[in-house]
Scaffold this active site. Structure first.
Site, PDB file in Angstrom:
ATOM      1  N   LEU A 127      12.126 -11.416   9.029  1.00 24.80           N
ATOM      2  CA  LEU A 127      10.775 -11.713   9.787  1.00 24.80           C
ATOM      3  C   LEU A 127      10.901 -11.236  11.285  1.00 24.80           C
ATOM      4  O   LEU A 127      11.787 -11.934  12.021  1.00 24.80           O
ATOM      5  CB  LEU A 127      10.535 -13.290   9.617  1.00 24.80           C
ATOM      6  CG  LEU A 127       9.074 -13.688  10.055  1.00 24.80           C
ATOM      7  CD1 LEU A 127       8.652 -15.105   9.371  1.00 24.80           C
ATOM      8  CD2 LEU A 127       9.179 -14.056  11.849  1.00 24.80           C
ATOM      9  N   HIS A 231      20.288 -18.487  16.360  1.00 25.81           N
ATOM     10  CA  HIS A 231      20.153 -17.878  17.618  1.00 25.81           C
ATOM     11  C   HIS A 231      18.921 -18.540  18.629  1.00 25.81           C
ATOM     12  O   HIS A 231      17.884 -19.216  17.691  1.00 25.81           O
ATOM     13  CB  HIS A 231      19.481 -16.332  17.592  1.00 25.81           C
ATOM     14  CG  HIS A 231      19.551 -15.804  18.535  1.00 25.81           C
ATOM     15  ND1 HIS A 231      18.504 -15.651  19.591  1.00 25.81           N
ATOM     16  CD2 HIS A 231      20.421 -14.716  19.100  1.00 25.81           C
ATOM     17  CE1 HIS A 231      18.551 -14.900  20.470  1.00 25.81           C
ATOM     18  NE2 HIS A 231      19.563 -14.006  20.315  1.00 25.81           N
TER      19      HIS A 231
END
Length: 339
Positions: A127, A231
């Protein structure tokens, strides 16, 4: 809103390549490599041309298109099942408890064990939304469109679904987790290993990775600190997955230590909330914002729409959304709310 989700085509290659260069590294499913991206589009075309049912090792690439400009501004992917072509490796976080009578002490050691527990799962990944389009709920449209695609082709998918989130990457593009663990066995940097994996697959992990459990206490402080953390740019994606029904079951990526989220397909909120209805009319007077989709395989399309449903169950959709879906009165479509 003028955006529509659709299945990717061969002529999307250049746009996907340009977006791949914006990811900043560590994005295995969207490598800045034309050959690898072209192979993904070929796999998608093959999957979309199959008419039979049943689960096969297939990939579906979806793209977000601005219907006013024709520009592709985002993408996501669905892997029908993982672990068929080569083993699907993860680390599983666990705890080993030992007690010493002589010392009158109990010792608990956290361990990473190499596992293929998640083989056979459907995976959603890849994505990416163009930085200039990160508004208006487009990230949610990208994510949820995958679940309605799965619902519309349910016999092609199993019961369990996973999503790997990118782990922590430093400013130089390196991975503290990789440097503290796998990098010591492979003799290559994280970037080199990640690029190789994106293009060639991870069979080299089977050849070189130690199979014995790893005590996390033996890792560097920087490696331990990022185990199971997404992240910073992926924190919102993790919250979306949790809202959808995924859980963090203790699996982490063998490359960067990012979390692998796990869910059950039929229990995902988008799928559980979805209904198939008949379009009774179109309107231009507001309504409830919902996810709406139509079509199968190469004709699949998904967007946001404004829905009005009366007491008799008649469903009206705003004319602009119906046009984006190529939907006419009397035809069926799928709608899903809850968000």
């Amino acid at each position: 809103m003028s955006f529509i989700m659709r299945t990717a085509r061969a002529d999307d290659l250049q746009t996907l390549y340009e977006m791949a260069k914006l990811t900043g590294g560590g994005f295995t499913n969207l490598p800045p490599d034309r050959k690898a991206l072209s192979a993904k589009l070929e796999r998608t075309a093959t999957a979309l041309s199959r008419t039979g049912e049943g689960i096969k090792d297939e990939l579906i690439v979806l793209v977000l298109e601005n219907t006013e400009t024709g520009q592709v501004r985002g993408t996501c992917q669905i892997f029908s099942t993982v672990g068929q072509s080569w083993p699907f490796y993860s680390y599983r976080l666990g705890m080993l408890t030992q007690h010493s009578r002589e010392l009158a002490r109990t010792f608990r050691a956290q361990m990473l064990s190499l596992t293929t527990d998640l083989e056979g799962s459907t995976e959603v990944g890849g994505l990416f939304l163009h930085p200039r389009e990160r508004a208006e709920g487009l990230g949610l449209l990208l994510a949820r469109s995958r679940y309605l695609y799965i619902r519309g082709h349910r016999p092609r998918f199993g019961d369990r679904i996973i999503a790997e989130l990118r782990g922590v990457i430093d400013e130089a593009g390196g991975s503290p987790f990789w440097d503290g663990l796998a990098g010591r066995f492979f003799g290559m940097s994280f970037q080199e290993a990640d690029e190789f994996n994106a293009v060639n697959g991870n069979q080299f992990i089977a050849d070189l990775m130690p199979k014995t459990p790893i005590y996390t206490a033996m890792l560097t402080d920087s490696a331990r600190a990022v185990i199971g953390l997404p992240h910073p740019n992926g924190r919102a994606a993790m919250r979306m997955l949790e809202t959808e029904g995924f859980i963090n079951a203790g699996y982490v990526d063998i490359f960067d230590g990012g979390p692998t989220m796990v869910g059950q397909i039929d229990q995902l909120k988008t799928i559980a909330a979805a209904r198939d209805v008949i379009l009774s009319s179109c309107h231009d007077k507001g309504g409830v914002k919902m996810l709406v989709s139509t079509g199968t395989l190469a004709d699949y399309r998904c967007t946001y729409g404004l829905v009005i449903e009366d007491e008799d169950g008649a469903v009206s959709l705003d004319a602009a959304s119906a046009a984006r879906l190529h939907l006419e009165t009397g035809q069926s479509f799928t709608m899903a709310g809850w968000a």
